[in-house]
Each structure stands twice: as C-alpha cells, then as structure tokens.
Design an enzyme around this catalytic site. Structure first.
Site, PDB file in Angstrom:
ATOM      1  CD  GLN A 138      17.172  20.543  52.750  1.00  0.00           C
ATOM      2  OE1 GLN A 138      17.600  20.453  53.913  1.00  0.00           O
ATOM      3  NE2 GLN A 138      17.805  19.993  51.726  1.00  0.00           N
ATOM      4  CE  LYS A 168      16.987  16.164  50.920  1.00  0.00           C
ATOM      5  NZ  LYS A 168      18.343  16.256  50.376  1.00  0.00           N
TER       6      LYS A 168
HETATM    7  N1  C6P Z   1      18.301  18.443  48.326  1.00  0.00           N
HETATM    8  C1  C6P Z   1      20.565  19.148  48.803  1.00  0.00           C
HETATM    9  O1  C6P Z   1      21.770  18.951  48.945  1.00  0.00           O
HETATM   10  P1  C6P Z   1      15.522  13.637  47.367  1.00  0.00           P
HETATM   11  O2  C6P Z   1      16.750  13.676  46.491  1.00  0.00           O
HETATM   12  O3  C6P Z   1      14.340  13.139  46.614  1.00  0.00           O
HETATM   13  O4  C6P Z   1      15.746  12.967  48.667  1.00  0.00           O
HETATM   14  O5  C6P Z   1      15.216  15.165  47.773  1.00  0.00           O
HETATM   15  C2  C6P Z   1      15.058  16.132  46.789  1.00  0.00           C
HETATM   16  C3  C6P Z   1      14.882  17.480  47.388  1.00  0.00           C
HETATM   17  C4  C6P Z   1      13.643  18.097  47.282  1.00  0.00           C
HETATM   18  N2  C6P Z   1      13.417  19.299  47.831  1.00  0.00           N
HETATM   19  C5  C6P Z   1      14.351  19.961  48.511  1.00  0.00           C
HETATM   20  C6  C6P Z   1      14.022  21.286  49.138  1.00  0.00           C
HETATM   21  C7  C6P Z   1      15.626  19.402  48.648  1.00  0.00           C
HETATM   22  O6  C6P Z   1      16.557  20.061  49.335  1.00  0.00           O
HETATM   23  C8  C6P Z   1      15.904  18.147  48.062  1.00  0.00           C
HETATM   24  C9  C6P Z   1      17.266  17.538  48.139  1.00  0.00           C
HETATM   25  C10 C6P Z   1      19.661  17.958  48.516  1.00  0.00           C
HETATM   26  O7  C6P Z   1      20.070  20.253  48.909  1.00  0.00           O
HETATM   27  C11 C6P Z   1      20.184  17.122  47.397  1.00  0.00           C
HETATM   28  S1  C6P Z   1      20.119  17.939  45.824  1.00  0.00           S
END
Ligand code: C6P
Length: 405
Positions: free
Chosen positions: A203, A226
């Site tokens: 994030q 993201k």
């Molecule tokens: N958070 C949210 O809606 P991935 O799924 O591997 O791309 O990312 C995982 C992940 C790891 N750390 C943090 C701080 C995140 O926010 C996320 C993904 C999304 O908040 C989907 S649950």
C-alpha cells in the site's frame, strides 16, 4: 495539481463506464488499481508480436522476450532504488513474496523458541505465512501493539527486540487505517539488535516515492496490480547479502545450476528464487506501469492524493454518526468508516447502486478488526486519477444511504 487529471483519466478507459446508469466512482484502489492503456497495450503487443519463453531459447523471439523481461527487472530496480537487479526477485505478488521469505528465512535461521515480530495492523499476507513457519519451527509470533489512533507503540517494540528475534515484519502503509508507519525508524531499532526487517509495501509503492536504500530495509514486498500494473506479478526486494544466505523456496526450471540424481546446485541471484516460467508479459507490463507513474511523478501523485484524502476526511467528518478508523499523524489515501449502526455490507451495497465502488469487510486484517472491536468497515481508497468531484459523490452517497436507515 501538477498533472492534468482529466488527461490522465483518458488513459483509463474503464473510468468512463456507467454502473447502474451512474458514472463509475472507483474508490477501491487499495484492492486493485485500474490499468492505463499503456499497460494493457504493452501486454497485447507482447502477445501478438514477441511471445516466446524467456531464457531458454536460442531463437530471436526468445531473446527479445528475455530482453524485455530483464529490462523490466532493471525498471523495478530503478523505481525502488535497489543497488542491483540481483536484489529484485519476481513473484506473483506481495503474498507470494512474503511466503517465499517466511519459508526461506525459516529454513535458514529459525529454531525452536525464536521470535518473529509483526505489527498489530498487518494484512493476513504478513501474518499467516509467519504463523505457518512458526508452527513448523516451534517459533513464537509476537505483535507490536498500536494506540487507538492507529500508531504503532515503538517503546514496546524496543522492549520486544532480543537475541531470539529473527525478523521484524511491518506494513509501510495500513490498508485499513491509512497509517504510514515510521519504517525507517523501525529499521534502525531492529538493526541495533542485528535483526532484519521486512516492509510490506503493497500500500505504499502506489502512493509515494520509495527508496529501499534510504529505508535501509532488508526486504521489501509489493504487488504489480496495486500500482497500475497487471495482476499476477509482484516483487520481493532483498539485500544481496541476505538473499545469498537463504535457500530457494520452490524447485524447478531456471533456479538450478546443475542437476544430477544425487544433488542439485542452485542458480545465482535472483534466479535461485524464480522457479518455472515467469509471467514475462506481466513483468514487461509492470515496467510500463512504473514508467507511467514515474512520468507523472510519485511526488505529484503523493501530493494529489494527500490533498484528496484531507478533503475527504474534512467532508466525511461532518456526516452525522460518522466514525472514521485511524487518526495517525502521518496517513495515506485510505479512509475506513462506519456510519451509525449501518452494517458495512449494507453501506457498500447501496453505494454500489449509486455507481460508487468501495470495499467492505475485514480487509484481510481480522486481528486488527478485533483490536478495533468491530467486524468490518467500509473503505474508500484513492488513486492517482480520483477527483474532488468523486469525493463529493461519495459524501452525497453516504448521506443518501444514511437517510434510508
Ligand atoms: N490488500 C486490500 O483490499 P496481494 O493480494 O498479494 O496482491 O496483496 C496482499 C496484501 C499485502 N499487504 C497489504 C498491506 C495489502 O493491502 C494487501 C492486499 C487488498 O486491502 C486486498 S485484500
């Protein structure tokens, strides 16, 4: 505003969509961001004109695909200012990056009674892989507590660091509270005890300039999808001296030097950690996404989103019955909230009927929800293309839904 937002929005065709006859207001960027044409077109072009497996061919297309793939590694290196491309491991995303690290670090250096430190506001991706490894190794998971405002209690962390601590894992930005954690300070504290640090940058990378050498973190993970890139690709950055010490995560093609029936020797960095055919189309498209945001300027994106978040907070705080979760001094483009006793799912569903896309639920941070004493929130998360008008639409939408209850 240092970039022309209307022009930028034209790069994202999906933003022109209507949902239930209303203009889409996309405020679920924390979950995934929309993709600019430049990214999608790079993928189409590679599949149409270049496609071949990387590294293994002597033929022209294979070489071209390999060159694009390795140029993408260099683009990632430059973007986060790593010292060397040997330190850039391609994965499927933040989740896989952390699973890789938890497994390999566990194999290399975790014994019974050792301790793994995570923070109270971690995403499940930065909890469960460590829990699984602790289970295998008989290690203990310890948690840095946080204040009611959503700031980590660093004095407590200081007392937690000891000779049994194997790693400190902390999110750069909370996907629920928006808190920007003082990760540089956390790294300093951990290093004073010779403890390495993993930063979950899922994030932060989309929203602010990140310089891993400046942070001095030992590991850093993020996801392509993201940061306006494709799904299915992510990065684990690791300092070379650490990656050298860790055993591979998965076995297979590309991660080997020699294989006999008796034993296998492993490839050099970063290939030691990249078993199997990588998603080379996605890595190339990720490079295009990083190029895209770099051209707008991460400082500019940060400034725009900060301004938008402050505006949203100001306006939302005036809504009757509004409860906003997280009030850290340094916060980013995420606003989690509840209004009166309206269930988060009801709020999210009704906002959707107005064309407003938000996320609801526990946001993959159940221990944090327990700490807050709630089952979930509604979350609006902003991206580089969001506008004040969209914040106004959100506020009007929340007020309309509130009146219905
Ligand atoms: N958070 C949210 O809606 P991935 O799924 O591997 O791309 O990312 C995982 C992940 C790891 N750390 C943090 C701080 C995140 O926010 C996320 C993904 C999304 O908040 C989907 S649950």
């Amino acid at each position: 505003m240092m970039y022309d937002i209307n022009k930028v929005r034209e790069d994202f065709p999906i933003l022109a969509r209507q949902i239930y006859g209303k203009p889409l207001v996309y405020l679920d960027n924390g979950a995934t961001t929309q993709k600019p044409r430049q990214v999608v077109e790079a993928m189409v072009d590679e599949y149409y004109n270049v496609n071949a497996n990387v590294h293994r061919g002597v033929h022209f297309l294979s070489q071209q695909a390999t060159d694009l793939h390795e140029a993408s590694r260099e683009a990632v290196r430059r973007f986060i200012n790593a010292r060397s491309t040997d330190e850039i491991v391609f994965t499927r995303g933040t989740t896989e990056s952390i699973n890789l690290l938890a497994f390999s670090l566990g194999e290399a250096m975790v014994k019974e009674g050792d301790e793994i430190v995570v923070s109270a506001m971690e995403h499940h991706s930065d909890i469960v892989p460590w829990q699984m490894m602790c289970g295998r190794k008989g290690a203990v998971l310890r948690v840095i507590p946080m204040t009611d405002e959503g700031e980590l209690e660093l004095e407590t962390l200081e007392g937690m660091l000891n000779e049994r601590t194997r790693i400190v894992c902390c999110t750069h930005v909370s996907n629920v509270l928006g808190t920007v954690n003082p990760v540089k300070q956390i790294v300093k504290m951990a290093h004073a005890h010779d403890v390495p640090v993993l930063i979950d940058g899922a994030q932060s990378v989309p929203h602010m300039p990140v310089d891993v050498q400046d942070l001095d973190c030992d590991f850093f993970a993020f996801s392509g999808h993201k940061v306006y890139g494709p799904t299915g690709v992510g990065v684990l950055y690791g300092k070379e001296e650490w990656l050298e010490k860790l055993p591979p995560y998965q076995g297979g093609g590309e991660m080997i030097k020699n294989v006999t029936w008796e034993r296998t020797t492993y490839n050099v960095l970063p290939y030691k950690f990249e078993a199997g055919t990588p998603d080379y189309v996605a890595t190339h498209a990720l490079a295009k996404a990083l190029e895209y945001v770099a051209a707008l300027g991460m400082e500019n994106i940060y400034a725009h989103e900060q301004e938008l978040t402050q505006y949203a907070l100001e306006r939302m705080r005036q809504i009757e019955g509004m409860r906003i979760f997280g009030d850290a001094a340094h916060r980013d483009a995420v606003v989690s909230f509840l209004v009166g006793d309206i269930h988060h799912l009801d709020m999210g569903t009704l906002l959707d009927r107005l064309g407003i896309a938000v996320r609801t639920g526990h946001h993959c941070a159940e221990p944090l929800m327990t700490r807050l004493g709630i089952s979930g929130t509604v979350r609006a998360s902003f991206g580089l293309y969001n506008t004040r008008e969209e914040v106004d639409a959100l506020v009007a939408g929340i007020e309309k839904v509130s009146r219905m209850f």
